[in-house]
Design a protein around this motif. Structure first.
Motif, PDB file in Angstrom:
ATOM      1  N   GLU A   3      25.770  26.678 -18.517  1.00 26.90           N
ATOM      2  CA  GLU A   3      26.408  27.431 -17.424  1.00 26.90           C
ATOM      3  C   GLU A   3      25.320  28.085 -16.549  1.00 26.90           C
ATOM      4  N   PRO A   4      25.507  28.097 -15.221  1.00 23.66           N
ATOM      5  CA  PRO A   4      24.509  28.777 -14.381  1.00 23.66           C
ATOM      6  C   PRO A   4      24.439  30.275 -14.696  1.00 23.66           C
ATOM      7  N   MET A   5      23.322  30.869 -14.317  1.00 24.69           N
ATOM      8  CA  MET A   5      23.115  32.294 -14.558  1.00 24.69           C
ATOM      9  C   MET A   5      23.454  33.045 -13.277  1.00 24.69           C
ATOM     10  N   LEU A   6      24.195  34.136 -13.400  1.00 25.13           N
ATOM     11  CA  LEU A   6      24.434  34.998 -12.246  1.00 25.13           C
ATOM     12  C   LEU A   6      23.349  36.069 -12.207  1.00 25.13           C
ATOM     13  N   LEU A   7      22.665  36.177 -11.076  1.00 28.05           N
ATOM     14  CA  LEU A   7      21.641  37.217 -10.933  1.00 28.05           C
ATOM     15  C   LEU A   7      22.361  38.492 -10.494  1.00 28.05           C
ATOM     16  N   ASN A   8      22.445  39.427 -11.411  1.00 24.39           N
ATOM     17  CA  ASN A   8      23.296  40.586 -11.220  1.00 24.39           C
ATOM     18  C   ASN A   8      22.540  41.734 -10.541  1.00 24.39           C
ATOM     19  N   GLY A   9      22.559  41.722  -9.213  1.00 26.06           N
ATOM     20  CA  GLY A   9      21.872  42.762  -8.448  1.00 26.06           C
ATOM     21  C   GLY A   9      22.518  44.119  -8.631  1.00 26.06           C
ATOM     22  N   GLN A  10      23.809  44.119  -8.816  1.00 24.55           N
ATOM     23  CA  GLN A  10      24.542  45.361  -9.056  1.00 24.55           C
ATOM     24  C   GLN A  10      23.982  46.098 -10.276  1.00 24.55           C
ATOM     25  N   ARG A  11      23.851  45.353 -11.370  1.00 23.52           N
ATOM     26  CA  ARG A  11      23.393  45.983 -12.610  1.00 23.52           C
ATOM     27  C   ARG A  11      21.918  46.372 -12.531  1.00 23.52           C
ATOM     28  N   LEU A  12      21.088  45.447 -11.978  1.00 20.60           N
ATOM     29  CA  LEU A  12      19.659  45.758 -11.872  1.00 20.60           C
ATOM     30  C   LEU A  12      19.441  46.982 -10.987  1.00 20.60           C
ATOM     31  N   ALA A  13      20.156  47.043  -9.853  1.00 22.90           N
ATOM     32  CA  ALA A  13      19.994  48.176  -8.947  1.00 22.90           C
ATOM     33  C   ALA A  13      20.394  49.472  -9.648  1.00 22.90           C
ATOM     34  N   ALA A  14      21.457  49.416 -10.446  1.00 25.02           N
ATOM     35  CA  ALA A  14      21.898  50.624 -11.160  1.00 25.02           C
ATOM     36  C   ALA A  14      20.829  51.080 -12.155  1.00 25.02           C
ATOM     37  N   GLU A  15      20.253  50.130 -12.882  1.00 22.18           N
ATOM     38  CA  GLU A  15      19.172  50.474 -13.826  1.00 22.18           C
ATOM     39  C   GLU A  15      17.995  51.114 -13.101  1.00 22.18           C
ATOM     40  N   MET A  16      17.596  50.466 -11.991  1.00 24.25           N
ATOM     41  CA  MET A  16      16.434  50.960 -11.244  1.00 24.25           C
ATOM     42  C   MET A  16      16.711  52.339 -10.646  1.00 24.25           C
ATOM     43  N   ARG A  17      17.962  52.544 -10.196  1.00 28.22           N
ATOM     44  CA  ARG A  17      18.303  53.869  -9.653  1.00 28.22           C
ATOM     45  C   ARG A  17      18.183  54.934 -10.740  1.00 28.22           C
ATOM     46  N   GLY A  18      18.565  54.550 -11.959  1.00 24.64           N
ATOM     47  CA  GLY A  18      18.416  55.477 -13.077  1.00 24.64           C
ATOM     48  C   GLY A  18      16.949  55.839 -13.312  1.00 24.64           C
ATOM     49  N   GLN A  19      16.084  54.834 -13.236  1.00 29.21           N
ATOM     50  CA  GLN A  19      14.651  55.099 -13.422  1.00 29.21           C
ATOM     51  C   GLN A  19      14.102  55.984 -12.308  1.00 29.21           C
ATOM     52  N   LEU A  20      14.530  55.697 -11.065  1.00 28.82           N
ATOM     53  CA  LEU A  20      14.075  56.528  -9.948  1.00 28.82           C
ATOM     54  C   LEU A  20      14.539  57.971 -10.119  1.00 28.82           C
TER      55      LEU A  20
END
Lengths: 287, 287
Positions: A3-20
């Motif tokens: 199955e293709p992989m979905l690149l989840n920008g929503q989740r990555l952005a949320a993680e990065m916002r947490g780090q910021l």
């Protein structure tokens, strides 16, 4: 085939916002001021008002102080320049964002050129574009930077691979092409004047589509297993559409950054990240 | 098959120099000052001394006043910056050229960044690179500008055609790629990390080779009938060599800009043309 992989920008952005948010909380606890982001909105375009509200809210949630200036629809270039100058001089402001599009009577280039390069968190000034072209450190446009971060987060190799960028805008196409080249990809830029674009696109291991045409890209454009990044965003009858026809490409792609939920959230994240970068440079904090 | 066409940069540059000389004579006759070109040479590299002498002579021949500053090999960055500042402030100077390479103890980026963008006749400052990327008017690097003028003089169509640029330098590869894109070509940039570069090069209607490797490009790289621009220049046992092996590509190309006699003379011409452009802007003369 898997199955293709979905690149989840929503989740990555949320993680990065947490780090910021954590990094900002840390410097605040040491007694530093809050990073400041100025947002300039001219006129009463309802979509622009929503974008501005979302950006301000995103900033606030991680501890960046948003300040806005709302100017009437009939403002002159001089009116806008005065506001830019005020934020340029204000030591509490690290980033300045001018919401596009500006009303037609305003000289957009003149306004953008006035933003101090060290506060140009959209990376749109000639100085920051020149730094990007020269490979020097600056502030990089948000959408291209977000695309590269998304590819990196999913461990997608770029060195030695073929990348095709559809679109050659100053805002997305050209900067993303330059960033991919710097990461050792072999890059082709195709555009509205390219004959048989799908033939060229089919050579791409990584296909970035920023054409501004709903569902332009179909299965004919896809090399089996390719990583496809959809940058388009259009309002359709049944919700948001990208430049990529997801249903038609799905059986061929190896990975897809979808619309919505891919590049969009990454763009706002990079605006915050650029504000944080500008802040650290202003405060002399290490990167 | 017809014989390939040689793109004669030597002859075109001579013609253009004649036109520039006539234009300069015309404004002088109206009482305007001469355009001024400052050339900064640091150290005693014999090749650099020859380049500087040739550029000064070419300027003088068409009515541009050359001024040089020769600094000793042991100069510091500060020493060079002082000279740049002096020329920046001098109203008789329209263009400033810093001959490369600078001795190792000197910070090249810092020196280049100091040249006023309106006098940056090499087009190397971040500001001028940014203007080029943004599609705004500025001063364009000489070699890329000369390549485009050569293609235009021979009526070589670019819109809708495939161009491949070999090399991604700030000086040649990237600017020529941007210029070709602006003229509606579909451009691919290949470089040292590209696997099977000859396969990609064979898709090119226009192939620009700025790789810095003598005789890198052979018949395997050439689509029959392609226009090939050789930007390399190397000293061989029997004279100058380009990046293109002329003998091996000759039977396949449609046109070739050779080494010597192609891009080299065009580069010096464009230095003079940029100085003339800067002069007209300084004097408020129409373009």
């Amino acid at each position: 085939m898997t199955e293709p992989m979905l690149l989840n920008g929503q989740r990555l952005a949320a993680e990065m916002r947490g780090q910021l948010a954590a990094q900002i909380a840390r410097v605040r606890a040491q007694g530093y001021r809050a990073p400041g982001l100025a947002v300039i909105l001219v006129g009463d375009d309802p979509a622009s008002a929503i974008y501005v509200r979302n950006k301000k809210r995103a900033a606030q949630e991680i501890g960046i102080e948003p300040v806005d200036a709302v100017l009437p629809q009939g403002s002159t270039t001089e009116d806008v320049l005065r506001v830019v100058d005020q934020f340029n001089q204000d030591p509490a402001i690290d980033g300045i964002l001018v919401q596009m599009p500006l009303p037609p009577q305003i000289e957009t280039e003149t306004v953008l050129a006035r933003v101090r390069p060290d506060k140009d968190v959209d990376g749109l000034t000639v100085t920051n574009l020149g730094r990007l072209t020269a490979g020097e450190e600056g502030l990089v446009p948000c959408t291209p930077k977000g695309i590269l971060r998304l590819l990196e987060a999913y461990d997608i190799a770029l060195a030695g691979r073929r990348a095709v960028v559809v679109g050659r805008s100053r805002l997305v196409g050209l900067p993303v092409a330059l960033l991919l080249m710097q990461r050792q990809a072999t890059v082709t830029v195709i555009h509205s004047r390219t004959p048989e674009p799908e033939t060229i696109a089919r050579q791409a291991d990584i296909l970035v589509v920023a054409a501004g045409k709903p569902h332009l890209v179909t299965e004919d454009w896809i090399k089996p297993g390719a990583v496809v990044i959809d940058v388009g965003i259009h309002r359709g009858d049944h919700g948001l559409l990208g430049d990529v026809d997801r249903e038609r490409v799905w059986s061929r792609v190896g990975a897809l950054s979808p619309v919505p939920g891919g590049v969009g959230p990454m763009t706002i994240l990079e605006l915050l990240d650029n504000t944080w970068t500008a802040y650290r440079r202003h405060e002399g904090l290490s990167e």
